[in-house]
Write a protein that holds these residues in place. Structure first.
Motif, PDB file in Angstrom:
ATOM      1  N   LEU A  45       0.865  -1.173   0.000  1.00 57.74           N
ATOM      2  CA  LEU A  45       0.000   0.000   0.000  1.00 57.74           C
ATOM      3  C   LEU A  45       0.904   1.226   0.000  1.00 57.74           C
ATOM      4  O   LEU A  45       1.823   1.320   0.817  1.00 57.74           O
ATOM      5  N   ALA A  46       0.653   2.136  -0.934  1.00 56.24           N
ATOM      6  CA  ALA A  46       1.472   3.350  -0.998  1.00 56.24           C
ATOM      7  C   ALA A  46       0.606   4.575  -0.782  1.00 56.24           C
ATOM      8  O   ALA A  46      -0.493   4.659  -1.327  1.00 56.24           O
ATOM      9  N   ILE A  47       1.102   5.498   0.031  1.00 57.23           N
ATOM     10  CA  ILE A  47       0.375   6.741   0.289  1.00 57.23           C
ATOM     11  C   ILE A  47       1.325   7.903   0.038  1.00 57.23           C
ATOM     12  O   ILE A  47       2.411   7.959   0.622  1.00 57.23           O
ATOM     13  N   ASP A  48       0.940   8.785  -0.846  1.00 57.40           N
ATOM     14  CA  ASP A  48       1.772   9.961  -1.120  1.00 57.40           C
ATOM     15  C   ASP A  48       0.924  11.060  -1.736  1.00 57.40           C
ATOM     16  O   ASP A  48      -0.147  10.788  -2.296  1.00 57.40           O
TER      17      ASP A  48
ATOM     18  N   ILE B 263      -2.146  -1.076  -4.033  1.00 56.63           N
ATOM     19  CA  ILE B 263      -3.139  -0.046  -3.799  1.00 56.63           C
ATOM     20  C   ILE B 263      -2.405   1.245  -3.471  1.00 56.63           C
ATOM     21  O   ILE B 263      -1.475   1.257  -2.666  1.00 56.63           O
ATOM     22  N   GLY B 264      -2.828   2.314  -4.102  1.00 58.00           N
ATOM     23  CA  GLY B 264      -2.206   3.603  -3.846  1.00 58.00           C
ATOM     24  C   GLY B 264      -3.239   4.606  -3.407  1.00 58.00           C
ATOM     25  O   GLY B 264      -4.359   4.605  -3.904  1.00 58.00           O
ATOM     26  N   ILE B 265      -2.885   5.439  -2.452  1.00 53.84           N
ATOM     27  CA  ILE B 265      -3.778   6.520  -2.057  1.00 53.84           C
ATOM     28  C   ILE B 265      -3.049   7.833  -2.299  1.00 53.84           C
ATOM     29  O   ILE B 265      -1.949   8.048  -1.777  1.00 53.84           O
ATOM     30  N   VAL B 266      -3.669   8.693  -3.115  1.00 51.91           N
ATOM     31  CA  VAL B 266      -3.094  10.004  -3.380  1.00 51.91           C
ATOM     32  C   VAL B 266      -3.843  11.030  -2.541  1.00 51.91           C
ATOM     33  O   VAL B 266      -5.078  11.033  -2.540  1.00 51.91           O
ATOM     34  N   GLY B 267      -3.095  11.843  -1.823  1.00 53.73           N
ATOM     35  CA  GLY B 267      -3.770  12.881  -1.054  1.00 53.73           C
ATOM     36  C   GLY B 267      -2.876  13.489   0.005  1.00 53.73           C
ATOM     37  O   GLY B 267      -1.679  13.187   0.087  1.00 53.73           O
ATOM     38  N   ASP B 268      -3.469  14.338   0.793  1.00 51.26           N
ATOM     39  CA  ASP B 268      -2.768  15.062   1.837  1.00 51.26           C
ATOM     40  C   ASP B 268      -2.495  14.122   3.024  1.00 51.26           C
ATOM     41  O   ASP B 268      -3.426  13.640   3.663  1.00 51.26           O
ATOM     42  N   LEU B 269      -1.236  13.873   3.288  1.00 50.14           N
ATOM     43  CA  LEU B 269      -0.868  12.932   4.351  1.00 50.14           C
ATOM     44  C   LEU B 269      -1.433  13.365   5.701  1.00 50.14           C
ATOM     45  O   LEU B 269      -1.814  12.548   6.528  1.00 50.14           O
ATOM     46  N   LYS B 270      -1.484  14.677   5.912  1.00 48.13           N
ATOM     47  CA  LYS B 270      -1.946  15.222   7.176  1.00 48.13           C
ATOM     48  C   LYS B 270      -3.379  14.786   7.480  1.00 48.13           C
ATOM     49  O   LYS B 270      -3.774  14.641   8.619  1.00 48.13           O
TER      50      LYS B 270
ATOM     51  N   ARG C 143     -11.607   4.265   3.499  1.00 55.66           N
ATOM     52  CA  ARG C 143     -12.536   3.138   3.639  1.00 55.66           C
ATOM     53  C   ARG C 143     -12.369   2.154   2.477  1.00 55.66           C
ATOM     54  O   ARG C 143     -12.311   0.941   2.661  1.00 55.66           O
ATOM     55  N   GLU C 144     -12.221   2.720   1.285  1.00 55.71           N
ATOM     56  CA  GLU C 144     -12.054   1.884   0.089  1.00 55.71           C
ATOM     57  C   GLU C 144     -10.736   1.086   0.163  1.00 55.71           C
ATOM     58  O   GLU C 144     -10.703  -0.116  -0.132  1.00 55.71           O
ATOM     59  N   ALA C 145      -9.676   1.766   0.602  1.00 56.49           N
ATOM     60  CA  ALA C 145      -8.372   1.096   0.693  1.00 56.49           C
ATOM     61  C   ALA C 145      -8.438  -0.063   1.680  1.00 56.49           C
ATOM     62  O   ALA C 145      -7.908  -1.156   1.416  1.00 56.49           O
ATOM     63  N   ILE C 146      -9.097   0.154   2.807  1.00 56.84           N
ATOM     64  CA  ILE C 146      -9.196  -0.898   3.826  1.00 56.84           C
ATOM     65  C   ILE C 146      -9.972  -2.094   3.264  1.00 56.84           C
ATOM     66  O   ILE C 146      -9.587  -3.240   3.449  1.00 56.84           O
ATOM     67  N   LYS C 147     -11.029  -1.785   2.512  1.00 54.48           N
ATOM     68  CA  LYS C 147     -11.834  -2.854   1.902  1.00 54.48           C
ATOM     69  C   LYS C 147     -10.959  -3.687   0.945  1.00 54.48           C
ATOM     70  O   LYS C 147     -10.946  -4.919   0.981  1.00 54.48           O
ATOM     71  N   ARG C 148     -10.192  -2.995   0.117  1.00 59.95           N
ATOM     72  CA  ARG C 148      -9.319  -3.703  -0.844  1.00 59.95           C
ATOM     73  C   ARG C 148      -8.261  -4.536  -0.123  1.00 59.95           C
ATOM     74  O   ARG C 148      -7.953  -5.644  -0.518  1.00 59.95           O
ATOM     75  N   LEU C 149      -7.711  -3.948   0.932  1.00 62.19           N
ATOM     76  CA  LEU C 149      -6.675  -4.675   1.680  1.00 62.19           C
ATOM     77  C   LEU C 149      -7.254  -5.945   2.298  1.00 62.19           C
ATOM     78  O   LEU C 149      -6.587  -6.980   2.348  1.00 62.19           O
TER      79      LEU C 149
END
Lengths: 342, 266
Positions: A293-296, A309-316, B254-260
């Protein structure tokens, strides 16, 4: 017959697992060369080492045994190894990129005047300039670049490989092999540096390599208020914290928790990268994780090319929300996140 | 009297900008235009250790770096920290060197300097991280080397006991100078350049040595003296799905947790 050598690293009666991993890759390479896989061990009490090496695929084992060789000493080991290379002329020599292998390999390469690459992630045989050569793949800079290197003229072709990068082969005790005892001609002048003691320290906490979940933070956390969210996230998941080189340089984590080419290689069930752009120097340290899982904040970051799975957005905003949801999940209750402001 | 100390250092891209470094597909050299540079971080620890030893025994600390003219900036910083003299090894013939050719070139420069007691290096660079140069340099100089050095203790001016990190512990080793010691970050906390130090830089000179000054064969340095070659740079292809989520924090989380959970990662 062309030989591929693997250095068997043992210390205080234990053999480093990377030695067996390299025998697996070594066998593949020796077969591609239609040659033989051999291993080299230096020390004072070999006990079952040769049989183990044979069970993991070595067709020949060179043993250099002498009481004075019990503890690793750079010049002594390097001189003996270089002399044996000069005598038997292997085509390829592989060593683990461990604190001993990374100290020994360069000195041996300089003694025999050949090329050496460090921290290879892939090795195979391919024709280069009309002769079969060892192609050595190392992570490059930026993006997801890999650099392919070759040592076209000189032999042996030498490479170091980090523990956990190659797969450990299946042990087969029915395999047969030849043992060659080498009588060392040790010179007093090789003992200019003398080991006076070896101290074993208790490992602190969980071994990173054995953690089920690893959460690693990078430079992107700087602008979002620091490393704390990574620690919280690791805590709710029962995982271990780690980080990138910049995270070490900032003092957020200790050097022994650095993931990457010159750090640790991990393959947990879940690897979470937070605020790291994803330079290959970093990503090669966790590519074998089951899920990534990557978040940046930067949608263009190369980290998103190596994750599931990647999440793009404000880390804060994302991190507290993730921590809350996950801890809420643990207690079996769904909690809502703070609404994003702006 | 006193100790003659040589510190080898390398100018590298700033670690926070490492991912911006790319490789030229044609020349296969690093493209680092516009990327800020620094002294390779563990090399600063080597400088600090050299200065500390000099403060104790007196002597001289010389910094040597191989690189383009821009590397003078790194040497100037070393001078501002308190190093006495700086030498830049700069020549087109040195370009494209692998670790063997680099170590050989450095060894020729150190021999040209004349007498030396201790050679200090950072254990590895942040840009290529091979840790190969210090042992190879020691081999060319025919002196002992120790890597992953985290403590240097002097018994007297010539004899030392060194603590070297090992997986799961450490080793203590005794040896006499001369030797090459590759230090890790934990060994000390590098000092910052002082105002007085920065002013003094103007009075100190940076010597530049090229191929002719070193009197070495051009087939032993640079690309020509390097046994290894870069074939090409290939893009790493990941087989992972790389599903990217973007939107309101609550929803994407929520979506990420579901996928994980679907992937059995949670």
């Amino acid at each position: 017959m062309d030989e591929v050598w693997v250095f068997i690293e043992g210390r205080l009666g234990r053999i480093e697992a990377v030695s067996w991993e390299l025998l697996g890759k070594g066998l593949e390479l020796s077969q591609a060369l239609k040659g033989r896989l051999a291993s080299l061990w230096i020390g004072s009490k070999p006990e079952g080492t040769a049989d183990e090496a044979i069970a993991y695929g070595a067709e020949r084992v060179y043993l250099i045994e002498e009481p004075r060789l019990e503890i690793y000493q750079s010049e002594v080991y390097a001189s003996l190894m270089a002399n044996l290379i000069t005598e038997y002329k292997p085509k390829i020599v592989l060593l683990g990129a461990t604190s001993i292998g990374s100290d020994l390999a360069p000195r041996v390469a300089a003694k025999v005047g050949t090329g050496l690459t460090a921290h290879c992630v892939e090795l195979y045989i391919e024709e280069y300039n009309g002769r079969p050569c060892l192609i050595q793949v190392i992570p490059g800079f930026g993006g997801n670049l890999m650099v392919r290197l070759v040592c076209p003229e000189r032999r042996p072709q030498m490479a170091t490989i980090r523990p956990g990068v190659m797969e450990r082969p299946i042990r087969d005790a029915s395999r047969k092999g030849e043992i060659i005892w080498v009588t060392p001609n040790i010179k007093e002048e090789w003992f200019r540096a003398q080991v006076i003691e070896v101290v074993e320290e208790e490992p602190s906490g969980t071994i990173l390599e054995e953690a089920e979940v690893v959460v690693a933070g990078g430079w992107g956390l700087y602008s979002s208020g620091g490393f704390e969210p990574v620690e919280k996230l690791a805590k709710v998941l029962g995982g271990e914290v780690a980080g990138t080189r910049p995270a070490v340089d900032r003092g957020w984590i200790s050097e022994d928790r650095m993931i990457g080419q010159s750090g640790r290689s991990v393959s947990p069930r879940l690897f979470i990268s937070v605020g790291a752009s994803g330079a290959t120097h970093f990503t090669t340290g966790f590519l074998k994780s089951k899920t990534i899982l990557a978040i940046d904040q930067n949608p263009e970051a190369p980290i998103f090319e190596v994750c599931d799975i990647g999440i793009v957005g404000d880390l804060k905003k994302l991190l507290p929300c993730l921590v809350k949801k996950l801890s809420g999940k643990r207690r079996g209750a769904e909690e809502s996140c703070p609404l994003p402001s702006g | 009297m006193g100790l003659d100390i040589v510190v080898c250092l390398k100018q590298v891209p700033h670690p926070e900008h490492l991912s911006r470094v790319s490789l030229d597909p044609v020349t296969k050299t690093m493209i680092r235009h516009g990327i800020p540079t620094v002294i390779n971080p563990p090399d600063r620890n080597a400088i600090e250790e050299g200065l500390k030893i000099k403060e104790r025994f007196s002597g001289k600390v010389v910094a040597i770096s191989m690189g383009p003219l821009q590397a003078k900036k790194a040497l100037e910083e070393a001078l501002a920290m308190g190093v006495d003299k700086a030498i830049l090894l700069c020549d087109r013939a040195f370009a494209g060197a692998d670790t063997l050719a680099t170590a050989y070139t450095l060894s020729c420069a150190i021999q040209k300097l004349g007498y030396f007691d201790l050679i200090l290096c950072g254990n590895e660079t942040v840009d290529s991280g091979t840790s190969q140069v210090p042992p190879q340099l020691a081999e060319f100089l025919n002196i002992p080397h120790l890597t992953q050095v985290k403590e240097i203790e002097f018994v007297d001016e010539k004899a030392l006991v060194v603590k070297r990190a090992l997986k799961g512990g450490y080793m203590r080793i005794q040896l006499q100078v001369p030797a090459v010691l590759a230090v890790v970050k934990e060994i000390n906390k590098p000092r910052l350049p002082t105002v007085a130090g920065i002013i003094e830089v103007a009075q100190k000179e940076i010597t530049t040595w090229g191929l002719a000054a070193l009197g070495v064969e051009d087939n032993r340095v640079g690309l020509a003296g390097s046994p290894t070659r870069v074939i090409d740079v290939v893009k790493y292809k990941s087989s992972r799905r790389g599903e990217i989520l973007q939107g309101l924090p609550e929803e994407v989380v929520r979506e990420a947790i579901k996928r994980l959970q679907e992937l059995e990662a949670l």
